[in-house]
Design a protein around this motif. Structure first.
Motif, PDB file in Angstrom:
ATOM      1  N   PHE A 130      -0.882  12.912 -17.593  1.00 26.56           N
ATOM      2  CA  PHE A 130      -2.236  12.444 -17.307  1.00 26.56           C
ATOM      3  C   PHE A 130      -3.280  13.551 -17.418  1.00 26.56           C
ATOM      4  O   PHE A 130      -4.328  13.369 -18.049  1.00 26.56           O
ATOM      5  CB  PHE A 130      -2.274  11.842 -15.898  1.00 26.56           C
ATOM      6  N   TYR A 131      -3.006  14.706 -16.825  1.00 25.91           N
ATOM      7  CA  TYR A 131      -4.020  15.760 -16.779  1.00 25.91           C
ATOM      8  C   TYR A 131      -4.261  16.410 -18.140  1.00 25.91           C
ATOM      9  O   TYR A 131      -5.266  17.083 -18.344  1.00 25.91           O
ATOM     10  CB  TYR A 131      -3.625  16.824 -15.738  1.00 25.91           C
ATOM     11  N   GLN A 132      -3.335  16.201 -19.088  1.00 29.76           N
ATOM     12  CA  GLN A 132      -3.537  16.733 -20.428  1.00 29.76           C
ATOM     13  C   GLN A 132      -4.011  15.662 -21.414  1.00 29.76           C
ATOM     14  O   GLN A 132      -4.426  15.980 -22.524  1.00 29.76           O
ATOM     15  CB  GLN A 132      -2.233  17.343 -20.958  1.00 29.76           C
ATOM     16  N   SER A 133      -3.962  14.405 -20.998  1.00 30.05           N
ATOM     17  CA  SER A 133      -4.248  13.300 -21.918  1.00 30.05           C
ATOM     18  C   SER A 133      -5.715  12.894 -21.974  1.00 30.05           C
ATOM     19  O   SER A 133      -6.129  12.201 -22.904  1.00 30.05           O
ATOM     20  CB  SER A 133      -3.407  12.068 -21.533  1.00 30.05           C
ATOM     21  N   PHE A 134      -6.495  13.291 -20.978  1.00 28.55           N
ATOM     22  CA  PHE A 134      -7.883  12.862 -20.918  1.00 28.55           C
ATOM     23  C   PHE A 134      -8.818  14.064 -20.811  1.00 28.55           C
ATOM     24  O   PHE A 134      -8.419  15.143 -20.359  1.00 28.55           O
ATOM     25  CB  PHE A 134      -8.117  11.959 -19.697  1.00 28.55           C
ATOM     26  N   THR A 135     -10.050  13.851 -21.190  1.00 25.24           N
ATOM     27  CA  THR A 135     -11.067  14.888 -20.993  1.00 25.24           C
ATOM     28  C   THR A 135     -11.348  15.021 -19.506  1.00 25.24           C
ATOM     29  O   THR A 135     -11.075  14.098 -18.726  1.00 25.24           O
ATOM     30  CB  THR A 135     -12.369  14.512 -21.712  1.00 25.24           C
TER      31      THR A 135
ATOM     32  N   SER B 231       0.849  -1.182   0.000  1.00 29.22           N
ATOM     33  CA  SER B 231       0.000   0.000   0.000  1.00 29.22           C
ATOM     34  C   SER B 231       0.889   1.238   0.000  1.00 29.22           C
ATOM     35  O   SER B 231       1.976   1.224   0.587  1.00 29.22           O
ATOM     36  CB  SER B 231      -0.895  -0.013   1.257  1.00 29.22           C
ATOM     37  N   TYR B 232       0.425   2.303  -0.676  1.00 31.78           N
ATOM     38  CA  TYR B 232       1.200   3.537  -0.662  1.00 31.78           C
ATOM     39  C   TYR B 232       0.291   4.757  -0.839  1.00 31.78           C
ATOM     40  O   TYR B 232      -0.834   4.658  -1.336  1.00 31.78           O
ATOM     41  CB  TYR B 232       2.307   3.532  -1.719  1.00 31.78           C
ATOM     42  N   ASP B 233       0.810   5.892  -0.422  1.00 29.02           N
ATOM     43  CA  ASP B 233       0.066   7.153  -0.383  1.00 29.02           C
ATOM     44  C   ASP B 233      -0.060   7.747  -1.790  1.00 29.02           C
ATOM     45  O   ASP B 233       0.941   8.026  -2.438  1.00 29.02           O
ATOM     46  CB  ASP B 233       0.805   8.119   0.551  1.00 29.02           C
ATOM     47  N   VAL B 234      -1.311   7.917  -2.254  1.00 26.12           N
ATOM     48  CA  VAL B 234      -1.544   8.513  -3.581  1.00 26.12           C
ATOM     49  C   VAL B 234      -2.307   9.826  -3.467  1.00 26.12           C
ATOM     50  O   VAL B 234      -2.890  10.302  -4.437  1.00 26.12           O
ATOM     51  CB  VAL B 234      -2.316   7.532  -4.503  1.00 26.12           C
ATOM     52  N   THR B 235      -2.292  10.430  -2.285  1.00 25.59           N
ATOM     53  CA  THR B 235      -3.056  11.668  -2.060  1.00 25.59           C
ATOM     54  C   THR B 235      -2.721  12.740  -3.083  1.00 25.59           C
ATOM     55  O   THR B 235      -3.612  13.444  -3.592  1.00 25.59           O
ATOM     56  CB  THR B 235      -2.773  12.201  -0.640  1.00 25.59           C
ATOM     57  N   GLU B 236      -1.445  12.866  -3.415  1.00 25.25           N
ATOM     58  CA  GLU B 236      -1.030  13.932  -4.331  1.00 25.25           C
ATOM     59  C   GLU B 236      -1.531  13.723  -5.756  1.00 25.25           C
ATOM     60  O   GLU B 236      -1.516  14.663  -6.558  1.00 25.25           O
ATOM     61  CB  GLU B 236       0.492  14.068  -4.313  1.00 25.25           C
ATOM     62  N   CYS B 237      -1.986  12.508  -6.075  1.00 27.62           N
ATOM     63  CA  CYS B 237      -2.540  12.269  -7.413  1.00 27.62           C
ATOM     64  C   CYS B 237      -3.788  13.109  -7.667  1.00 27.62           C
ATOM     65  O   CYS B 237      -4.153  13.348  -8.828  1.00 27.62           O
ATOM     66  CB  CYS B 237      -2.891  10.791  -7.580  1.00 27.62           C
ATOM     67  N   PHE B 238      -4.450  13.527  -6.600  1.00 29.08           N
ATOM     68  CA  PHE B 238      -5.700  14.279  -6.726  1.00 29.08           C
ATOM     69  C   PHE B 238      -5.461  15.792  -6.767  1.00 29.08           C
ATOM     70  O   PHE B 238      -6.418  16.568  -6.836  1.00 29.08           O
ATOM     71  CB  PHE B 238      -6.630  13.905  -5.567  1.00 29.08           C
ATOM     72  N   ASP B 239      -4.191  16.199  -6.725  1.00 29.83           N
ATOM     73  CA  ASP B 239      -3.828  17.611  -6.792  1.00 29.83           C
ATOM     74  C   ASP B 239      -3.155  17.877  -8.139  1.00 29.83           C
ATOM     75  O   ASP B 239      -2.007  17.498  -8.351  1.00 29.83           O
ATOM     76  CB  ASP B 239      -2.865  17.962  -5.648  1.00 29.83           C
ATOM     77  N   PRO B 240      -3.859  18.522  -9.080  1.00 28.35           N
ATOM     78  CA  PRO B 240      -3.286  18.760 -10.417  1.00 28.35           C
ATOM     79  C   PRO B 240      -2.060  19.664 -10.391  1.00 28.35           C
ATOM     80  O   PRO B 240      -1.324  19.730 -11.369  1.00 28.35           O
ATOM     81  CB  PRO B 240      -4.443  19.402 -11.190  1.00 28.35           C
ATOM     82  N   ASN B 241      -1.823  20.344  -9.269  1.00 26.63           N
ATOM     83  CA  ASN B 241      -0.664  21.230  -9.162  1.00 26.63           C
ATOM     84  C   ASN B 241       0.554  20.532  -8.565  1.00 26.63           C
ATOM     85  O   ASN B 241       1.621  21.144  -8.456  1.00 26.63           O
ATOM     86  CB  ASN B 241      -1.017  22.452  -8.305  1.00 26.63           C
ATOM     87  N   SER B 242       0.401  19.275  -8.183  1.00 24.99           N
ATOM     88  CA  SER B 242       1.503  18.530  -7.579  1.00 24.99           C
ATOM     89  C   SER B 242       2.304  17.814  -8.668  1.00 24.99           C
ATOM     90  O   SER B 242       1.777  16.963  -9.385  1.00 24.99           O
ATOM     91  CB  SER B 242       0.974  17.503  -6.567  1.00 24.99           C
ATOM     92  N   LYS B 243       3.587  18.145  -8.777  1.00 28.42           N
ATOM     93  CA  LYS B 243       4.438  17.466  -9.764  1.00 28.42           C
ATOM     94  C   LYS B 243       4.579  15.990  -9.418  1.00 28.42           C
ATOM     95  O   LYS B 243       4.532  15.128 -10.301  1.00 28.42           O
ATOM     96  CB  LYS B 243       5.819  18.133  -9.804  1.00 28.42           C
ATOM     97  N   THR B 244       4.724  15.701  -8.126  1.00 29.98           N
ATOM     98  CA  THR B 244       4.814  14.303  -7.692  1.00 29.98           C
ATOM     99  C   THR B 244       3.545  13.553  -8.058  1.00 29.98           C
ATOM    100  O   THR B 244       3.594  12.445  -8.592  1.00 29.98           O
ATOM    101  CB  THR B 244       5.042  14.218  -6.178  1.00 29.98           C
TER     102      THR B 244
END
Length: 262
Positions: A221-226, A194-207
């Motif tokens: 990811f944020y530019q590849s999908f509608t 298991s690992y922390d994916v919290t930052e995946c939900f922040d479009p401003n986070s480079k990580t």
């Protein structure tokens, strides 16, 4: 949701995302903890009455797990000659692997053969040879997602095993159907992580951007999908694949480790 991108084409931004994923997820630590528990007995079985051991790593990436396994094998057989062949398509990751080898004292006397190519190309090259090299231990860690034909690939590498050898597969998706169709003898164990994916939900986070790009196999990811597709993926990640604890989102997964015997 592990990965869809072709590891054999990992260069540039893909390597950066891959390395960040490994650091953030701790995947290698989970794998190594498991392998240090189970591989010593397997190595002793494989190496019994052998005059030398030949290892093949397929899709070895930067070699972080390989060097640990080879070090374990060397400590198990302090005087037995050991050789290592590595199949990896990323020049950047091979360079990283070579750097690790030079820093690992007990590997300096192990001869390495570097095949910088994807698995399919290695298979074609090997089939064209009159003298096919065989191995005592072959491992394929988190790489079978990237092959064109799962059953064909397993059959090929299993055919390269020497007497009493073993093919080790670590993967998140099921490979048992292929193993059963080939009539192979195997044992399956599981590696939960298991690992922390919290930052995946922040479009401003480079990580977060690197992490979700690697997990979905889509660069940027944020530019590849509608917006709707992005929202659906992130909702799936949060609601179906993860648990929330103290304001953080933890992705839960499980790897399968399969020992395939001759």
């Amino acid at each position: 949701m592990a990965t869809e991108a072709k590891r054999s084409s990992f260069e540039g931004n893909k390597v950066e995302s891959f390395q960040l994923y490994l650091q953030h997820s701790g995947e290698h630590e989970y794998v190594l903890q498991f392998l240090m528990k189970y591989l010593p007995a397997e190595f002793k079985r494989i190496g019994a009455d052998k005059s030398g051991l030949a290892v093949l790593g397929v899709g070895s990436g930067g070699g972080e797990v390989d060097v640990q396994m080879l070090s374990l094998m060397r400590s198990t057989f302090s005087t037995l000659p050991i050789s290592a062949d590595i199949v990896e398509g990323s020049t950047e990751l091979v360079a990283k692997f070579k750097g690790l080898v030079t820093k690992t004292d007990n590997l300096r006397k192990i001869p390495f053969t570097w095949d910088m190519m994807p698995s399919e190309e290695y298979m074609q090259k090997t089939k064209g040879r009159g003298d096919v090299k065989t191995f005592d231990f072959i491992h394929m860690i988190q790489m079978l997602y990237y092959v064109d034909d799962l059953t064909k690939t397993i059959k090929f590498y299993h055919s390269l095993l020497k007497n009493n050898g073993m093919l080790m597969i670590i993967i998140e998706s099921d490979v048992l159907a292929s193993l059963k169709s080939l009539g192979l003898k195997y044992e399956e164990r599981f590696i939960p992580y298991s690992y922390d994916v919290t930052e995946c939900f922040d479009p401003n986070s480079k990580t977060g951007q690197h992490l979700i790009s690697f997990m979905t196999g889509r660069e940027n990811f944020y530019q590849s999908f509608t917006p709707q597709v992005r929202a659906d993926i992130l909702n799936l990640l949060r609601s179906k694949c993860s648990t929330e604890k103290e304001g953080k989102v933890f992705f839960n997964s499980e790897m399968s480790c399969v020992f395939v015997y001759t």
